[in-house]
Structures are given as C-alpha cells and as structure tokens.
Design a protein around this motif. Sequence first.
Motif, PDB file in Angstrom:
ATOM      1  N   LEU A  24      -5.966 -22.791  37.368  1.00  0.00           N
ATOM      2  CA  LEU A  24      -5.525 -22.579  35.985  1.00  0.00           C
ATOM      3  C   LEU A  24      -6.166 -21.365  35.319  1.00  0.00           C
ATOM      4  O   LEU A  24      -5.465 -20.593  34.665  1.00  0.00           O
ATOM      5  N   PRO A  25      -7.473 -21.134  35.445  1.00  0.00           N
ATOM      6  CA  PRO A  25      -8.047 -19.939  34.813  1.00  0.00           C
ATOM      7  C   PRO A  25      -7.404 -18.634  35.301  1.00  0.00           C
ATOM      8  O   PRO A  25      -7.109 -17.745  34.492  1.00  0.00           O
ATOM      9  N   LEU A  26      -7.166 -18.512  36.592  1.00  0.00           N
ATOM     10  CA  LEU A  26      -6.514 -17.308  37.117  1.00  0.00           C
ATOM     11  C   LEU A  26      -5.100 -17.161  36.559  1.00  0.00           C
ATOM     12  O   LEU A  26      -4.665 -16.067  36.209  1.00  0.00           O
ATOM     13  N   TYR A  27      -4.393 -18.272  36.488  1.00  0.00           N
ATOM     14  CA  TYR A  27      -3.037 -18.259  35.936  1.00  0.00           C
ATOM     15  C   TYR A  27      -3.051 -17.831  34.472  1.00  0.00           C
ATOM     16  O   TYR A  27      -2.253 -16.990  34.054  1.00  0.00           O
ATOM     17  N   GLU A  39      -7.822  -5.212  28.705  1.00  0.00           N
ATOM     18  CA  GLU A  39      -8.860  -4.240  29.010  1.00  0.00           C
ATOM     19  C   GLU A  39      -9.446  -3.568  27.759  1.00  0.00           C
ATOM     20  O   GLU A  39     -10.519  -2.965  27.837  1.00  0.00           O
ATOM     21  N   VAL A  40      -8.785  -3.703  26.624  1.00  0.00           N
ATOM     22  CA  VAL A  40      -9.321  -3.145  25.374  1.00  0.00           C
ATOM     23  C   VAL A  40      -9.612  -4.241  24.355  1.00  0.00           C
ATOM     24  O   VAL A  40      -9.888  -3.946  23.190  1.00  0.00           O
ATOM     25  N   MET A  41      -9.569  -5.491  24.784  1.00  0.00           N
ATOM     26  CA  MET A  41      -9.742  -6.614  23.865  1.00  0.00           C
ATOM     27  C   MET A  41     -10.998  -7.414  24.181  1.00  0.00           C
ATOM     28  O   MET A  41     -11.412  -7.514  25.328  1.00  0.00           O
ATOM     29  N   THR A  42     -11.560  -7.997  23.130  1.00  0.00           N
ATOM     30  CA  THR A  42     -12.619  -8.986  23.287  1.00  0.00           C
ATOM     31  C   THR A  42     -11.966 -10.356  23.162  1.00  0.00           C
ATOM     32  O   THR A  42     -11.244 -10.616  22.196  1.00  0.00           O
ATOM     33  N   TYR A  63     -15.994 -22.052  32.206  1.00  0.00           N
ATOM     34  CA  TYR A  63     -16.914 -21.092  32.818  1.00  0.00           C
ATOM     35  C   TYR A  63     -16.228 -20.246  33.881  1.00  0.00           C
ATOM     36  O   TYR A  63     -16.514 -19.057  34.028  1.00  0.00           O
ATOM     37  N   LYS A  64     -15.305 -20.836  34.602  1.00  0.00           N
ATOM     38  CA  LYS A  64     -14.521 -20.064  35.562  1.00  0.00           C
ATOM     39  C   LYS A  64     -13.639 -19.072  34.819  1.00  0.00           C
ATOM     40  O   LYS A  64     -13.513 -17.914  35.221  1.00  0.00           O
ATOM     41  N   ASN A  70     -14.244 -11.765  32.408  1.00  0.00           N
ATOM     42  CA  ASN A  70     -15.223 -10.677  32.464  1.00  0.00           C
ATOM     43  C   ASN A  70     -14.752  -9.541  33.371  1.00  0.00           C
ATOM     44  O   ASN A  70     -15.186  -8.405  33.202  1.00  0.00           O
ATOM     45  N   LEU A  71     -13.860  -9.822  34.295  1.00  0.00           N
ATOM     46  CA  LEU A  71     -13.310  -8.796  35.181  1.00  0.00           C
ATOM     47  C   LEU A  71     -12.121  -8.064  34.562  1.00  0.00           C
ATOM     48  O   LEU A  71     -11.769  -6.981  35.023  1.00  0.00           O
ATOM     49  N   HIS A  72     -11.498  -8.660  33.551  1.00  0.00           N
ATOM     50  CA  HIS A  72     -10.256  -8.114  33.016  1.00  0.00           C
ATOM     51  C   HIS A  72     -10.322  -7.675  31.553  1.00  0.00           C
ATOM     52  O   HIS A  72      -9.554  -6.807  31.151  1.00  0.00           O
ATOM     53  N   ALA A  73     -11.175  -8.271  30.780  1.00  0.00           N
ATOM     54  CA  ALA A  73     -11.230  -7.983  29.344  1.00  0.00           C
ATOM     55  C   ALA A  73     -12.382  -7.034  29.028  1.00  0.00           C
ATOM     56  O   ALA A  73     -13.339  -6.917  29.795  1.00  0.00           O
ATOM     57  N   ALA A  74     -12.285  -6.389  27.879  1.00  0.00           N
ATOM     58  CA  ALA A  74     -13.364  -5.497  27.436  1.00  0.00           C
ATOM     59  C   ALA A  74     -14.632  -6.288  27.146  1.00  0.00           C
ATOM     60  O   ALA A  74     -15.739  -5.809  27.353  1.00  0.00           O
ATOM     61  N   GLY A  75     -14.467  -7.502  26.665  1.00  0.00           N
ATOM     62  CA  GLY A  75     -15.608  -8.354  26.372  1.00  0.00           C
ATOM     63  C   GLY A  75     -15.191  -9.801  26.289  1.00  0.00           C
ATOM     64  O   GLY A  75     -14.015 -10.110  26.065  1.00  0.00           O
ATOM     65  N   VAL A  76     -16.150 -10.694  26.482  1.00  0.00           N
ATOM     66  CA  VAL A  76     -15.891 -12.129  26.400  1.00  0.00           C
ATOM     67  C   VAL A  76     -17.020 -12.762  25.592  1.00  0.00           C
ATOM     68  O   VAL A  76     -18.194 -12.546  25.886  1.00  0.00           O
ATOM     69  N   LEU A  77     -16.652 -13.523  24.576  1.00  0.00           N
ATOM     70  CA  LEU A  77     -17.616 -14.263  23.762  1.00  0.00           C
ATOM     71  C   LEU A  77     -17.309 -15.746  23.902  1.00  0.00           C
ATOM     72  O   LEU A  77     -16.140 -16.139  23.936  1.00  0.00           O
ATOM     73  N   THR A  78     -18.357 -16.555  23.952  1.00  0.00           N
ATOM     74  CA  THR A  78     -18.160 -17.995  24.122  1.00  0.00           C
ATOM     75  C   THR A  78     -18.967 -18.777  23.101  1.00  0.00           C
ATOM     76  O   THR A  78     -20.035 -18.346  22.670  1.00  0.00           O
ATOM     77  N   THR A  79     -18.424 -19.918  22.731  1.00  0.00           N
ATOM     78  CA  THR A  79     -19.081 -20.788  21.763  1.00  0.00           C
ATOM     79  C   THR A  79     -18.766 -22.237  22.079  1.00  0.00           C
ATOM     80  O   THR A  79     -17.714 -22.539  22.668  1.00  0.00           O
ATOM     81  N   ASP A  80     -19.661 -23.120  21.702  1.00  0.00           N
ATOM     82  CA  ASP A  80     -19.430 -24.554  21.829  1.00  0.00           C
ATOM     83  C   ASP A  80     -20.478 -25.271  20.982  1.00  0.00           C
ATOM     84  O   ASP A  80     -21.671 -25.083  21.208  1.00  0.00           O
TER      85      ASP A  80
END
Length: 133
Positions: A24-27, A39-42, A63-64, A70-80
């Motif tokens: 599912l994450p890859l999809y 590639e230009v988005m967070t 997490y997956k 992280n391989l495709h986007a400019a940045g990744v932010l996470t919260t919980d």
Amino acid sequence: MQLAAFNNNNFALGLASMQINEGLPLYLVSRMAAKYELEVMTVGILGMAFKAESDDIRNSLSYKLKRVLNLHAAGVLTTDPYVTDDPSLVSLEYVLTQADLIVIGAPHELYARSAIRQPVVDIWNLRGEGVIV
C-alpha cells in the motif's frame, strides 16, 4: 502469517492479502506522484501508530510510507499525539504549517476535526471527504 505457517505455508489467499497490505505505501506514493509534483513538495504524515488512538508503532505502514516518501518528496514531516518514543516527530501545528500535502497515516479522531488547508490523502475517509489519490 501465523495461518500460513500453521498450514505449511499453503495459504495463498492470506499471503496475497499480506502482500497487498504491505504494498500500500508504494501504491500511494505512485498515485500521489502521478497527481502532484512530490519532488518539490513537503509531505506531512498525520499518525505514525499502527492503529487509531494507539501508541503502538509495531508493523505500522506509516513508517514504510515515510521511507518511500523520503525517496520521492522534497521533505517529509511526521506527527502523532500518542507516539512518544520517536524523536523525529514534530507537532501537528508544525506539520500543518509546513507541509504542502497531507497523508493520514493513522485515523486518530483528532485529525477528523483538524483545520487542514492542504490537499489530504485520506485512505480511511476519516474526514468524510473521500480519498484524494
């Protein structure tokens, strides 16, 4: 997995469902990349726990999803709000001010009523607005 092991790994339907779930994450990332310029988005992921209203991160696909993004986007932010043992998590407010696209990773009820201005990938339809991918 336990049913497959108990049945001498002869449980094709169960193994297929596990592969679909794990894929599912890859999809999601492929669908998001087709619609948005990742590639230009967070990208902000709301909810890193395995399930809603829980702090358990074991086997969490969020997490997956983070690793793939992280391989495709400019940045990744996470919260919980429930997970306390991950130092990479930031506040919900920070994610909502910095991200260009939001993904609901765990359907915590808090996210149903949060004011979100960005497009939301909501595979749970937690917000009742449908799935955008």
